[in-house]
Design a protein around this motif. Structure first.
Motif, short mmCIF file in Angstrom:
data_model
loop_
_atom_site.label_atom_id
_atom_site.label_comp_id
_atom_site.label_asym_id
_atom_site.label_seq_id
_atom_site.Cartn_x
_atom_site.Cartn_y
_atom_site.Cartn_z
N LYS A 16 0.83 -1.20 0.00
CA LYS A 16 0.00 0.00 0.00
C LYS A 16 0.88 1.26 0.00
O LYS A 16 0.62 2.20 -0.75
N LYS A 17 1.90 1.26 0.83
CA LYS A 17 2.81 2.42 0.91
C LYS A 17 3.54 2.62 -0.43
O LYS A 17 3.71 3.75 -0.88
N ILE A 18 3.95 1.53 -1.04
CA ILE A 18 4.63 1.61 -2.34
C ILE A 18 3.69 2.20 -3.38
O ILE A 18 4.07 3.09 -4.16
N LYS A 19 2.42 1.74 -3.41
CA LYS A 19 1.44 2.28 -4.36
C LYS A 19 1.19 3.76 -4.11
O LYS A 19 1.10 4.56 -5.05
N GLU A 20 1.07 4.13 -2.83
CA GLU A 20 0.88 5.55 -2.49
C GLU A 20 2.08 6.38 -2.95
O GLU A 20 1.93 7.47 -3.51
N ASN A 21 3.27 5.86 -2.72
CA ASN A 21 4.48 6.57 -3.14
C ASN A 21 4.56 6.71 -4.66
O ASN A 21 4.97 7.74 -5.18
N ILE A 22 4.14 5.65 -5.35
CA ILE A 22 4.14 5.69 -6.82
C ILE A 22 3.14 6.74 -7.30
O ILE A 22 3.45 7.56 -8.18
#
Length: 161
Positions: A44-50
């Protein structure tokens, strides 16, 4: 060796199954949920960062485009200002050159008139000076009395030539 004794195999198998079931339950109910929670949060954090990086990228692209457009406009405006100043300067230089030429022509005309007047004065005085000088020279050279009228006629004749 007691562990290889066939009589103890059923109890060993029982305890092996019990330990594996307990281990499986502990892993599946306690450890795996924590690991999967961490993995889900990470994803989820990776998707938000992307998503955030894409937003920031589009914003930076927009800012970059605006800066490029502003640079182009500024460059065009500066070229226009420079050409306007150049044209104004050339116009002023041309006007000043014309004024200077007129002023120099006036001064030249005045100087030519002064030179002509002084030349006429010098020429008018030249005949009398030449007559006196010639008379003095001839007196010193020849020690004779000189006819001044005749000398003046000769000098005037030579000055006209």
């Amino acid at each position: 060796m007691p562990q290889l004794d066939i009589a103890t195999f059923p109890s060993q198998i029982f305890w092996l199954i019990v330990s594996f079931v307990i281990l499986y339950i502990c892993i599946s109910k306690l450890i795996m949920p924590k690991i999967s929670k961490v993995l889900l949060e990470r994803e989820k954090k990776i998707k938000e960062n992307i998503k955030e990086s894409e937003i920031l990228y589009t914003k930076t692209e927009n800012i970059s485009n605006k800066c490029e457009n502003l640079r182009k406009e500024t460059k065009e405006e500066s070229k226009k200002i420079i050409s306007d100043i150049k044209n104004k300067t050339n116009k002023k230089v041309l006007e000043n050159t014309i004024l200077l030429k007129k002023e120099l022509d006036k001064r030249l005309e005045i100087a030519e008139k002064e030179i002509l007047n002084k030349r006429n004065k010098v020429l008018s005085n030249l005949s009398s000076i030449s007559a006196l000088l010639s008379e003095e020279i001839l007196k010193k050279i020849s020690n004779k009395k000189i006819n001044t009228k005749e000398l003046n006629l000769i000098i005037k004749k030579n000055l006209k030539v």
